[in-house]
Design a protein around this motif. Sequence first.
Motif, PDB file in Angstrom:
ATOM      1  N   ALA A 105       0.827  -1.204   0.000  1.00 55.23           N
ATOM      2  CA  ALA A 105       0.000   0.000   0.000  1.00 55.23           C
ATOM      3  C   ALA A 105       0.862   1.255   0.000  1.00 55.23           C
ATOM      4  N   ILE A 106       1.943   1.249   0.763  1.00 58.66           N
ATOM      5  CA  ILE A 106       2.833   2.406   0.804  1.00 58.66           C
ATOM      6  C   ILE A 106       3.593   2.550  -0.505  1.00 58.66           C
ATOM      7  N   ALA A 107       4.052   1.431  -1.047  1.00 60.85           N
ATOM      8  CA  ALA A 107       4.776   1.485  -2.324  1.00 60.85           C
ATOM      9  C   ALA A 107       3.897   2.015  -3.447  1.00 60.85           C
ATOM     10  N   ALA A 108       2.582   1.825  -3.333  1.00 65.88           N
ATOM     11  CA  ALA A 108       1.670   2.305  -4.374  1.00 65.88           C
ATOM     12  C   ALA A 108       1.630   3.824  -4.435  1.00 65.88           C
ATOM     13  N   VAL A 109       1.860   4.476  -3.298  1.00 69.47           N
ATOM     14  CA  VAL A 109       1.830   5.948  -3.279  1.00 69.47           C
ATOM     15  C   VAL A 109       3.232   6.539  -3.155  1.00 69.47           C
ATOM     16  N   ALA A 110       4.227   5.703  -2.892  1.00 68.22           N
ATOM     17  CA  ALA A 110       5.617   6.157  -2.805  1.00 68.22           C
ATOM     18  C   ALA A 110       6.475   5.198  -3.631  1.00 68.22           C
ATOM     19  N   PRO A 111       6.551   5.407  -4.938  1.00 72.56           N
ATOM     20  CA  PRO A 111       7.192   4.443  -5.847  1.00 72.56           C
ATOM     21  C   PRO A 111       8.644   4.121  -5.507  1.00 72.56           C
ATOM     22  N   HIS A 112       9.351   5.007  -4.793  1.00 73.10           N
ATOM     23  CA  HIS A 112      10.744   4.700  -4.486  1.00 73.10           C
ATOM     24  C   HIS A 112      10.875   3.533  -3.510  1.00 73.10           C
ATOM     25  N   PHE A 113       9.755   3.137  -2.875  1.00 75.79           N
ATOM     26  CA  PHE A 113       9.768   1.960  -2.004  1.00 75.79           C
ATOM     27  C   PHE A 113       9.396   0.682  -2.771  1.00 75.79           C
ATOM     28  N   ALA A 114       8.989   0.812  -4.025  1.00 70.21           N
ATOM     29  CA  ALA A 114       8.514  -0.345  -4.792  1.00 70.21           C
ATOM     30  C   ALA A 114       9.526  -1.489  -4.864  1.00 70.21           C
ATOM     31  N   PRO A 115      10.834  -1.214  -5.066  1.00 69.46           N
ATOM     32  CA  PRO A 115      11.781  -2.331  -5.143  1.00 69.46           C
ATOM     33  C   PRO A 115      11.841  -3.182  -3.871  1.00 69.46           C
ATOM     34  N   ALA A 116      11.488  -2.577  -2.732  1.00 71.46           N
ATOM     35  CA  ALA A 116      11.580  -3.303  -1.458  1.00 71.46           C
ATOM     36  C   ALA A 116      10.244  -3.875  -1.014  1.00 71.46           C
ATOM     37  N   ALA A 117       9.162  -3.613  -1.742  1.00 68.71           N
ATOM     38  CA  ALA A 117       7.821  -3.934  -1.252  1.00 68.71           C
ATOM     39  C   ALA A 117       7.589  -5.435  -1.105  1.00 68.71           C
ATOM     40  N   GLN A 118       7.943  -6.225  -2.101  1.00 68.99           N
ATOM     41  CA  GLN A 118       7.664  -7.658  -2.030  1.00 68.99           C
ATOM     42  C   GLN A 118       8.475  -8.328  -0.924  1.00 68.99           C
ATOM     43  N   THR A 119       9.766  -8.001  -0.850  1.00 68.93           N
ATOM     44  CA  THR A 119      10.601  -8.572   0.209  1.00 68.93           C
ATOM     45  C   THR A 119      10.105  -8.140   1.579  1.00 68.93           C
ATOM     46  N   ALA A 120       9.696  -6.864   1.693  1.00 69.18           N
ATOM     47  CA  ALA A 120       9.176  -6.370   2.967  1.00 69.18           C
ATOM     48  C   ALA A 120       7.917  -7.126   3.367  1.00 69.18           C
ATOM     49  N   THR A 121       7.070  -7.455   2.394  1.00 69.24           N
ATOM     50  CA  THR A 121       5.847  -8.208   2.688  1.00 69.24           C
ATOM     51  C   THR A 121       6.181  -9.575   3.265  1.00 69.24           C
ATOM     52  N   VAL A 122       7.178 -10.248   2.686  1.00 67.27           N
ATOM     53  CA  VAL A 122       7.591 -11.562   3.186  1.00 67.27           C
ATOM     54  C   VAL A 122       8.123 -11.448   4.613  1.00 67.27           C
ATOM     55  N   LEU A 123       8.971 -10.453   4.868  1.00 70.74           N
ATOM     56  CA  LEU A 123       9.552 -10.279   6.198  1.00 70.74           C
ATOM     57  C   LEU A 123       8.484  -9.964   7.242  1.00 70.74           C
ATOM     58  N   VAL A 124       7.548  -9.101   6.877  1.00 77.37           N
ATOM     59  CA  VAL A 124       6.486  -8.747   7.815  1.00 77.37           C
ATOM     60  C   VAL A 124       5.598  -9.960   8.100  1.00 77.37           C
TER      61      VAL A 124
END
Length: 337
Positions: free
Chosen positions: A276-295
């Motif tokens: 959700a954050i990566a959708a409005v802050a594209p600079h976080f997009a590269p980390a979004a999938q890995t962050a989802t797994v970690l969370v």
Amino acid sequence: MRAMQIKAAIDRIPGGLMLVPLLLGALCRTFAPGSPAYFKGFTQGIMTGVIPILAVWFFCMGASVSLRATGTVLRKSGTLVATKLVAAWAIVLVAGLFIPPEGIQSGFFAGLSILAIVCAMDMTNGGLYASLMQTYGSREEAGAFILTSIESGPLMSMIILGASGAAHFEPQIFAGAVLPFLVGFALGNLDPKLRALFAPGGQLMIPFFAFALGNTVDLSNLLSPLAGLGIVLALAVIVLTGIPLILADRAIGGGTGTAGLAASSTAGAAAANPLAIAAVAPHFAPAAQTATVLVTICIIVTSILVPILTGLWYRRFGAGAAEARTEAGPPLAVPAE
């Protein structure tokens, strides 16, 4: 024919209403990644529609937050929520000095990002907390889950990221992210009938956005060093937020620290925040999938460890509160996580 007890089985899993559909979605992504494109139509929509489903859920969560509560419950819940958020902000502030927005790219900590840290740290599993407090706390402590709804969704994560300097959100982007929650909050408090109408949607939407979210997670990542890193991050969540929560519960909340430790988990809904954050802050997009797994790993590990640690803490420091808990009356209803 005897009815199956599917819901009862899911409820026995901490955060199961979120984790079970998320796992099913992740299995689809891992073993049948072309399913959305193959089925198309409504099936494709429910498998890929994380953002619109989250928007409806965020609105319903806003509608469920009531300003009416006893002073004791507000003091308890306000102390825990504020402490959790301040602790998460301080952790992100320090981590932001060393970790770039795209995350660490090599070594054991490869995959760790500011996005993963804030999403793991800043949301408490309200259902798990209330369940523990019905066993180890007072009626008022069990009722402290009331304000944990404020943490739900990406709102507080975005505030922490902005306040720590780890991210900058344009005013219209930030407004667009929080507007569904604020509209729901306003309508729910202006008209109790609207709250009664929309509030159940907060629970109803969880399996749907969890399934869609799962369709963004490839389980093969769990075979990488992310599993070990996720466990380390989960332990950090318990220690780095648990210690301030225990101290705040004792000093401000008037408790024994049991409630603080019980609030040191990661909420099931936190798994939705990186995307959700990566959708409005594209600079976080590269980390979004890995962050989802970690969370997601943090949700599982803290759901197992926090009840064990809370029970041990209660036996050592909080057993004397049992008489007060009995005099306080019957426990409040446990919210669904």
